[in-house]
Design an enzyme around this catalytic site. Structure first.
Site, PDB file in Angstrom:
ATOM      1  N   ARG A 191      11.532  -1.200  10.949  1.00  0.00           N
ATOM      2  CA  ARG A 191      10.441  -0.851  11.855  1.00  0.00           C
ATOM      3  C   ARG A 191      10.383  -1.840  13.011  1.00  0.00           C
ATOM      4  O   ARG A 191      10.518  -3.042  12.813  1.00  0.00           O
ATOM      5  CB  ARG A 191       9.110  -0.874  11.090  1.00  0.00           C
ATOM      6  N   LYS A 229       0.840  -1.218   0.000  1.00  0.00           N
ATOM      7  CA  LYS A 229       0.000   0.000   0.000  1.00  0.00           C
ATOM      8  C   LYS A 229       0.869   1.259   0.000  1.00  0.00           C
ATOM      9  O   LYS A 229       0.654   2.177  -0.781  1.00  0.00           O
ATOM     10  CB  LYS A 229      -0.926   0.031   1.238  1.00  0.00           C
ATOM     11  N   ARG A 249      -9.528   1.107   8.836  1.00  0.00           N
ATOM     12  CA  ARG A 249      -9.066  -0.229   9.208  1.00  0.00           C
ATOM     13  C   ARG A 249     -10.105  -0.975  10.015  1.00  0.00           C
ATOM     14  O   ARG A 249      -9.865  -2.113  10.407  1.00  0.00           O
ATOM     15  CB  ARG A 249      -7.827  -0.070  10.064  1.00  0.00           C
TER      16      ARG A 249
HETATM   17  P1  AP5 Z   1       4.873  -1.555   1.813  1.00  0.00           P
HETATM   18  O1  AP5 Z   1       4.514  -0.750   0.616  1.00  0.00           O
HETATM   19  O2  AP5 Z   1       5.573  -0.878   2.948  1.00  0.00           O
HETATM   20  O3  AP5 Z   1       3.583  -2.332   2.346  1.00  0.00           O
HETATM   21  P2  AP5 Z   1       2.346  -1.796   3.175  1.00  0.00           P
HETATM   22  O4  AP5 Z   1       1.134  -2.462   2.636  1.00  0.00           O
HETATM   23  O5  AP5 Z   1       2.334  -0.291   3.204  1.00  0.00           O
HETATM   24  O6  AP5 Z   1       2.699  -2.407   4.587  1.00  0.00           O
HETATM   25  P3  AP5 Z   1       2.709  -1.793   6.046  1.00  0.00           P
HETATM   26  O7  AP5 Z   1       3.440  -2.763   6.914  1.00  0.00           O
HETATM   27  O8  AP5 Z   1       3.190  -0.374   6.069  1.00  0.00           O
HETATM   28  O9  AP5 Z   1       1.207  -1.821   6.386  1.00  0.00           O
HETATM   29  P4  AP5 Z   1       0.590  -1.823   7.754  1.00  0.00           P
HETATM   30  O10 AP5 Z   1      -0.823  -1.641   7.362  1.00  0.00           O
HETATM   31  O11 AP5 Z   1       0.867  -2.944   8.644  1.00  0.00           O
HETATM   32  O12 AP5 Z   1       1.343  -0.606   8.505  1.00  0.00           O
HETATM   33  P5  AP5 Z   1       0.903   0.871   8.864  1.00  0.00           P
HETATM   34  O13 AP5 Z   1       2.116   1.695   8.810  1.00  0.00           O
HETATM   35  O14 AP5 Z   1      -0.285   1.310   8.082  1.00  0.00           O
HETATM   36  O15 AP5 Z   1       5.753  -2.791   1.316  1.00  0.00           O
HETATM   37  C1  AP5 Z   1       6.329  -3.684   2.240  1.00  0.00           C
HETATM   38  C2  AP5 Z   1       7.689  -4.185   1.713  1.00  0.00           C
HETATM   39  O16 AP5 Z   1       7.456  -4.938   0.520  1.00  0.00           O
HETATM   40  C3  AP5 Z   1       8.668  -3.067   1.326  1.00  0.00           C
HETATM   41  O17 AP5 Z   1       9.981  -3.473   1.638  1.00  0.00           O
HETATM   42  C4  AP5 Z   1       8.516  -2.937  -0.201  1.00  0.00           C
HETATM   43  O18 AP5 Z   1       9.705  -2.504  -0.829  1.00  0.00           O
HETATM   44  C5  AP5 Z   1       8.162  -4.379  -0.591  1.00  0.00           C
HETATM   45  N1  AP5 Z   1       7.264  -4.453  -1.748  1.00  0.00           N
HETATM   46  C6  AP5 Z   1       6.202  -3.646  -2.014  1.00  0.00           C
HETATM   47  N2  AP5 Z   1       5.601  -4.030  -3.151  1.00  0.00           N
HETATM   48  C7  AP5 Z   1       6.299  -5.111  -3.608  1.00  0.00           C
HETATM   49  C8  AP5 Z   1       6.155  -5.958  -4.742  1.00  0.00           C
HETATM   50  N3  AP5 Z   1       5.199  -5.756  -5.651  1.00  0.00           N
HETATM   51  N4  AP5 Z   1       7.025  -6.989  -4.875  1.00  0.00           N
HETATM   52  C9  AP5 Z   1       8.024  -7.195  -3.965  1.00  0.00           C
HETATM   53  N5  AP5 Z   1       8.216  -6.415  -2.880  1.00  0.00           N
HETATM   54  C10 AP5 Z   1       7.343  -5.388  -2.694  1.00  0.00           C
HETATM   55  O19 AP5 Z   1       0.410   0.700  10.382  1.00  0.00           O
HETATM   56  C11 AP5 Z   1       1.311   0.410  11.431  1.00  0.00           C
HETATM   57  C12 AP5 Z   1       0.569   0.418  12.763  1.00  0.00           C
HETATM   58  O20 AP5 Z   1      -0.002   1.730  12.991  1.00  0.00           O
HETATM   59  C13 AP5 Z   1      -0.628  -0.537  12.862  1.00  0.00           C
HETATM   60  O21 AP5 Z   1      -0.228  -1.845  13.228  1.00  0.00           O
HETATM   61  C14 AP5 Z   1      -1.468   0.160  13.938  1.00  0.00           C
HETATM   62  O22 AP5 Z   1      -0.946  -0.074  15.241  1.00  0.00           O
HETATM   63  C15 AP5 Z   1      -1.277   1.636  13.610  1.00  0.00           C
HETATM   64  N6  AP5 Z   1      -2.290   2.147  12.677  1.00  0.00           N
HETATM   65  C16 AP5 Z   1      -2.078   2.632  11.429  1.00  0.00           C
HETATM   66  N7  AP5 Z   1      -3.232   3.007  10.865  1.00  0.00           N
HETATM   67  C17 AP5 Z   1      -4.206   2.745  11.764  1.00  0.00           C
HETATM   68  C18 AP5 Z   1      -5.625   2.891  11.738  1.00  0.00           C
HETATM   69  N8  AP5 Z   1      -6.282   3.387  10.649  1.00  0.00           N
HETATM   70  N9  AP5 Z   1      -6.320   2.492  12.827  1.00  0.00           N
HETATM   71  C19 AP5 Z   1      -5.698   2.016  13.924  1.00  0.00           C
HETATM   72  N10 AP5 Z   1      -4.361   1.830  14.014  1.00  0.00           N
HETATM   73  C20 AP5 Z   1      -3.618   2.203  12.935  1.00  0.00           C
END
Ligand code: AP5
Length: 213
Positions: A160, A13, A88
């Protein structure tokens, strides 16, 4: 254009949101990035969010809903935005719909990235991020030119704290229980578009662009 990117941790994402931001000139709004910044700066918001994030749990709805309500009313969102990691939960989705209705706006598309569990684990355990500019790398599939250093701004890359195996499993479980039901929510509203999230970053980006053009 107003988009929601949906999908489990590691689905890509953030990677796709940054590319969309650059191509279409509309801002990426990542609740994860906003919260990590707050934790890093030890702000009152960061103090509230830290323990939840460290455990792979969701931060309480009321906190993130208020964040987003303010954010989407800012001037830079006038021509649209890309929501990455929000909503979410069903409560978050309902509050977002209410806010957009009040603003007489709607979501154009909800893009759901489907990626299998093994691939997600590989992506997350190898991810390296730049705390300064937010650029994303991967030890094997997207290594920076110089190990540990951001290609774009030269700052140090970090792993992270929630990208360890135990917390990844927790985050995936939370996704299945709390976030995956949003697929039905948006399917019923007629704007869910599902993508097989495997393939190179550029291949996926072409598919995303085709869906939103
Ligand atoms: P990446 O693009 O970083 O993936 P992502 O889907 O953004 O994954 P995240 O881990 O950031 O999502 P998340 O939802 O867990 O975390 P968030 O920060 O929102 O890609 C991942 C890796 O894969 C990278 O190394 C990239 O290079 C590689 N890659 C990408 N595409 C690829 C491809 N096609 N092929 C190969 N490799 C690829 O949330 C973190 C925390 O914040 C949550 O756990 C929660 O505690 C809190 N939080 C955030 N939002 C909320 C909310 N709305 N409500 C409540 N808590 C929240």
């Amino acid at each position: 254009m107003r988009l929601i990117l949906l999908g489990p941790p590691g689905a890509g994402k953030g990677t796709q949101a940054k590319m969309l931001e650059e191509k279409f000139g509309i801002p990426q709004i990542s609740t994860g990035d906003i919260l990590r910044k707050a934790v890093g700066n030890d702000t009152p918001l960061g103090k509230k969010a830290k323990a939840y994030m460290g455990d792979g749990q969701l931060v309480p709805d009321e906190i993130v809903i208020e964040l987003i309500k303010e954010k989407i009313k800012e001037d830079d969102c006038a021509c649209g935005f890309i929501l990455d990691g929000f909503p979410r939960t069903i409560v978050q989705a309902e509050k977002l719909s209410e806010t957009l209705e009040e603003m007489k706006l709607d979501i154009d598309a909800v893009i759901d990235f489907e990626v299998d569990l093994n691939e997600l684990t590989v992506r997350l355990t190898g991810r390296r991020s730049c705390l300064d500019c937010g650029a994303m790398f991967h030890d094997e599939t997207r290594p920076p030119r110089k190990r540990g250093v951001c290609d774009h701004c030269g700052h140090e890359l970090y792993q992270r704290p929630d990208d360890n195996k135990e917390t990844i499993l927790k985050r995936l479980e939370v996704y299945d229980n709390e976030t995956a039901p949003l697929k039905d929510y948006y399917r019923k509203r007629g704007n869910l578009k599902t993508l097989e999230g495997r393939g190179s970053v550029d291949e996926i980006f072409s598919q995303v662009c085709a869906l939103v053009s």
